[in-house]
Design a protein around this motif. Structure first.
Motif, mmCIF file in Angstrom:
data_model
loop_
_atom_site.group_PDB
_atom_site.id
_atom_site.type_symbol
_atom_site.label_atom_id
_atom_site.label_comp_id
_atom_site.label_asym_id
_atom_site.label_seq_id
_atom_site.Cartn_x
_atom_site.Cartn_y
_atom_site.Cartn_z
ATOM 1 N N ASN A 1 0.827 -1.208 0.000
ATOM 2 C CA ASN A 1 0.000 0.000 0.000
ATOM 3 C C ASN A 1 0.864 1.262 0.000
ATOM 4 O OD1 ASN A 1 -2.378 -1.469 0.010
ATOM 5 N ND2 ASN A 1 -2.504 -1.535 2.251
ATOM 6 N N TYR A 2 2.014 1.206 0.683
ATOM 7 C CA TYR A 2 2.930 2.349 0.695
ATOM 8 C C TYR A 2 3.432 2.642 -0.714
ATOM 9 C CZ TYR A 2 7.290 4.942 1.350
ATOM 10 O OH TYR A 2 8.295 5.857 1.241
ATOM 11 N N HIS A 3 3.887 1.585 -1.419
ATOM 12 C CA HIS A 3 4.382 1.771 -2.779
ATOM 13 C C HIS A 3 3.292 2.287 -3.701
ATOM 14 C CE1 HIS A 3 7.255 -1.628 -1.473
ATOM 15 N NE2 HIS A 3 7.903 -0.481 -1.391
ATOM 16 N N ARG A 4 2.089 1.740 -3.571
ATOM 17 C CA ARG A 4 0.981 2.162 -4.436
ATOM 18 C C ARG A 4 0.622 3.624 -4.185
ATOM 19 N NH1 ARG A 4 -1.837 -2.321 -6.729
ATOM 20 N NH2 ARG A 4 -0.920 -4.299 -6.033
ATOM 21 N N GLY A 5 0.683 4.034 -2.916
ATOM 22 C CA GLY A 5 0.376 5.427 -2.609
ATOM 23 C C GLY A 5 1.393 6.389 -3.188
ATOM 24 N N LYS A 6 2.672 6.002 -3.190
ATOM 25 C CA LYS A 6 3.723 6.875 -3.705
ATOM 26 C C LYS A 6 3.774 6.885 -5.231
ATOM 27 C CE LYS A 6 5.487 8.260 0.217
ATOM 28 N NZ LYS A 6 5.438 9.690 0.620
ATOM 29 N N LEU A 7 3.406 5.755 -5.883
ATOM 30 C CA LEU A 7 3.562 5.643 -7.327
ATOM 31 C C LEU A 7 2.294 5.969 -8.106
ATOM 32 C CD1 LEU A 7 5.677 2.356 -7.493
ATOM 33 C CD2 LEU A 7 6.472 4.669 -7.954
ATOM 34 N N THR A 8 1.176 6.045 -7.426
ATOM 35 C CA THR A 8 -0.081 6.330 -8.124
ATOM 36 C C THR A 8 -0.028 7.710 -8.776
ATOM 37 O OG1 THR A 8 -1.349 4.937 -6.591
ATOM 38 C CG2 THR A 8 -2.573 6.602 -7.853
ATOM 39 N N GLY A 9 -0.323 7.726 -10.058
ATOM 40 C CA GLY A 9 -0.347 8.980 -10.798
ATOM 41 C C GLY A 9 1.030 9.477 -11.223
ATOM 42 N N LYS A 10 2.085 8.746 -10.937
ATOM 43 C CA LYS A 10 3.440 9.164 -11.280
ATOM 44 C C LYS A 10 3.880 8.519 -12.593
ATOM 45 C CE LYS A 10 3.892 11.381 -7.368
ATOM 46 N NZ LYS A 10 3.973 12.854 -7.311
ATOM 47 N N LYS A 11 4.786 9.188 -13.281
ATOM 48 C CA LYS A 11 5.370 8.670 -14.510
ATOM 49 C C LYS A 11 6.895 8.741 -14.405
ATOM 50 C CE LYS A 11 1.448 9.850 -17.475
ATOM 51 N NZ LYS A 11 0.995 10.586 -18.687
ATOM 52 N N PRO A 12 7.496 7.833 -13.649
ATOM 53 C CA PRO A 12 8.959 7.866 -13.480
ATOM 54 C C PRO A 12 9.681 7.554 -14.782
ATOM 55 C CG PRO A 12 8.031 5.873 -12.529
ATOM 56 C CD PRO A 12 6.864 6.728 -12.920
ATOM 57 N N THR A 13 10.821 8.156 -14.963
ATOM 58 C CA THR A 13 11.599 7.978 -16.192
ATOM 59 C C THR A 13 12.985 7.394 -15.949
ATOM 60 O OG1 THR A 13 12.396 10.259 -16.023
ATOM 61 C CG2 THR A 13 10.404 9.881 -17.336
ATOM 62 N N SER A 14 13.296 7.028 -14.720
ATOM 63 C CA SER A 14 14.606 6.441 -14.434
ATOM 64 C C SER A 14 14.482 5.472 -13.265
ATOM 65 C CB SER A 14 15.642 7.522 -14.106
ATOM 66 O OG SER A 14 15.238 8.278 -12.989
ATOM 67 N N ALA A 15 15.344 4.469 -13.269
ATOM 68 C CA ALA A 15 15.318 3.460 -12.204
ATOM 69 C C ALA A 15 16.637 2.710 -12.220
ATOM 70 C CB ALA A 15 14.151 2.497 -12.391
ATOM 71 N N GLN A 16 16.844 1.945 -11.166
ATOM 72 C CA GLN A 16 18.030 1.093 -11.051
ATOM 73 C C GLN A 16 17.567 -0.288 -10.609
ATOM 74 O OE1 GLN A 16 20.995 1.966 -7.983
ATOM 75 N NE2 GLN A 16 22.594 1.740 -9.522
ATOM 76 N N VAL A 17 17.960 -1.309 -11.347
ATOM 77 C CA VAL A 17 17.603 -2.687 -11.028
ATOM 78 C C VAL A 17 18.761 -3.301 -10.248
ATOM 79 C CG1 VAL A 17 16.905 -4.921 -11.953
ATOM 80 C CG2 VAL A 17 16.211 -2.817 -13.121
ATOM 81 N N CYS A 18 18.475 -3.814 -9.052
ATOM 82 C CA CYS A 18 19.540 -4.281 -8.147
ATOM 83 C C CYS A 18 19.230 -5.674 -7.626
ATOM 84 C CB CYS A 18 19.698 -3.330 -6.965
ATOM 85 S SG CYS A 18 20.082 -1.630 -7.411
ATOM 86 N N LEU A 19 20.272 -6.467 -7.465
ATOM 87 C CA LEU A 19 20.192 -7.756 -6.783
ATOM 88 C C LEU A 19 20.642 -7.544 -5.354
ATOM 89 C CD1 LEU A 19 19.760 -10.848 -6.888
ATOM 90 C CD2 LEU A 19 22.176 -11.051 -7.541
ATOM 91 N N HIS A 20 19.713 -7.633 -4.391
ATOM 92 C CA HIS A 20 20.030 -7.388 -2.992
ATOM 93 C C HIS A 20 20.677 -8.617 -2.362
ATOM 94 C CE1 HIS A 20 17.265 -3.683 -2.183
ATOM 95 N NE2 HIS A 20 17.948 -3.576 -3.300
#
Length: 391
Positions: A126-145
């Protein structure tokens, strides 16, 4: 703001992600080994090796651009620290608007890999959905934790609110005995933090000693314990600093005020010159005052609270009532001015003195409480070579 969300890839997608991360790291290492080490600009690095890297490691054009940018950023950081760039590990790769896309409709992300473009579902709370709703991000980093799972660090850009214009300032005195003390007489004791740090230091010393002795099973077991303990103390300190900074910013927001703190840059170098015990040196060097300052700055920027850094010189030795030099004994401060004679908590006096400095910086025309005006920004303490007071 960076939102970290766990991916739920299939076995085939995991293989593609691992191959892409491996090629990304290999390309970084190749550039760092072959390109002139003096080049720290990504465009200069890209102009030298772009076509060779793209043909050798089968990366997409945008991935090659991000490879050059990572090498340039790491070289610049190492240059400032006076060190060399370490080897790049195959645990992550960066994406831009053409190699990454977020779909809110089904909560998936599309990622470009070496073999093909994959679409992975997100394990969004729910935290992620609240922060990402309505957003259009254009950059990210894919990581193996370290837990063995793949995560995507989605970067969200938002416009911060305009800083609140106010003549009110909350002064914050930072210390080890009392982590933070505000001019509103709210403080956070450092006794529990120091106790926890001492405990982890004793445990590490004991386990490290056993890790070099005994049987092979004992040494292996000790190394496992050290790995499990790794980061616990750091996370505990981070949690405390988050709570303190959040409380201070909430108070400033309620009062519609700015926050003034001390610029403690270089304090470790100055204190390490003094003769101290091993325990005192360890406690001082593990003091996370800069982390608290960073938390205050970004939380303040998010809420429109202005953070002011002022010189630390004589803030804890000057009486906030009459501006005379007094006597500080442990937690008690006494003003030596016979007319004033203020007596009270030393950290509270320091916080109120920082508040006066902050008022002088925050008010456009200066403050009548101090004898001279001060320029805004990250200030440095100045000395008067003549030895006479200025005012």
């Amino acid at each position: 703001m960076t939102i970290v969300v766990r991916l739920q890839p299939t076995e085939e997608q995991q293989r593609l992600l691992m191959e892409t991360a491996g090629s990304f790291a290999a390309a970084c290492n190749a550039i760092n080994a072959t390109v002139n080490p003096k080049l720290t600009n990504r465009n200069s690095i890209q102009a030298v090796c772009y076509h060779d890297i793209k043909a050798q490691f089968r990366l997409t054009s945008n991935h090659v651009v991000r490879v050059c940018a990572r090498v340039a950023a790491n070289r610049l950081t190492a240059k400032h620290k006076g060190k060399k760039v370490n080897a790049f590990k195959p645990t992550s790769f960066e994406c831009d608007a053409r190699t990454f896309q977020f779909f809110e409709k089904d909560w998936t992300v599309s990622l470009s890999t070496i073999g093909k473009r994959v679409r992975c579902p997100l394990r969004a709370s729910n935290y992620h959905r609240g922060k990402l709703t309505g957003k259009k991000p254009t950059s990210a980093q894919v990581c193996l934790h370290r837990d063995g799972y793949w995560y995507v660090h989605i970067q969200i850009k938002t416009e911060p609110p305009k800083p609140i214009k106010s003549n009110i300032v909350i002064g914050v005195d930072l210390g080890r005995r009392e982590i933070a003390k505000t001019s509103t007489d709210k403080g956070w004791e450092g006794k529990q933090l120091n106790k926890t740090r001492d405990k982890y230091a004793r445990v590490r010393a004991s386990v490290q000693k056993k890790a070099t002795q005994g049987t092979r099973t004992t040494r292996r077991r000790c190394r496992t314990i050290l790995k499990r303990l790794s980061g616990r103390e750091r996370r505990f300190q981070k949690w405390i600093n988050h709570n303190i900074s959040k409380s201070i910013i909430e108070q400033a927001k309620a009062l519609k005020s700015a926050v003034a703190i001390e610029d403690l840059t270089g304090i470790r170098e100055r204190t390490n010159e003094k003769p101290r015990t091993k325990s005192e040196r360890r406690r001082s060097n593990s003091w996370a005052f800069y982390q608290l300052r960073i938390f205050l700055e970004y939380k303040g920027r998010k809420e429109g609270i202005e953070i002011i850094a002022i010189p630390p010189a004589y803030t804890s030795q000057t009486c906030h009532c009459c501006l005379h030099i007094g006597q500080r004994t442990n937690k008690q401060f006494k003003c030596t001015n016979l007319v004033c004679g203020w007596l009270g908590d030393a950290d509270l006096n320091g916080a109120k003195m920082i508040e006066l400095w902050g008022c002088a910086v925050n008010q456009p025309g200066g403050s009548e409480l101090l004898s001279c005006a001060i320029e805004p920004g990250l200030l440095k303490a100045h000395t008067n070579p003549s030895g006479y007071s200025v005012g």
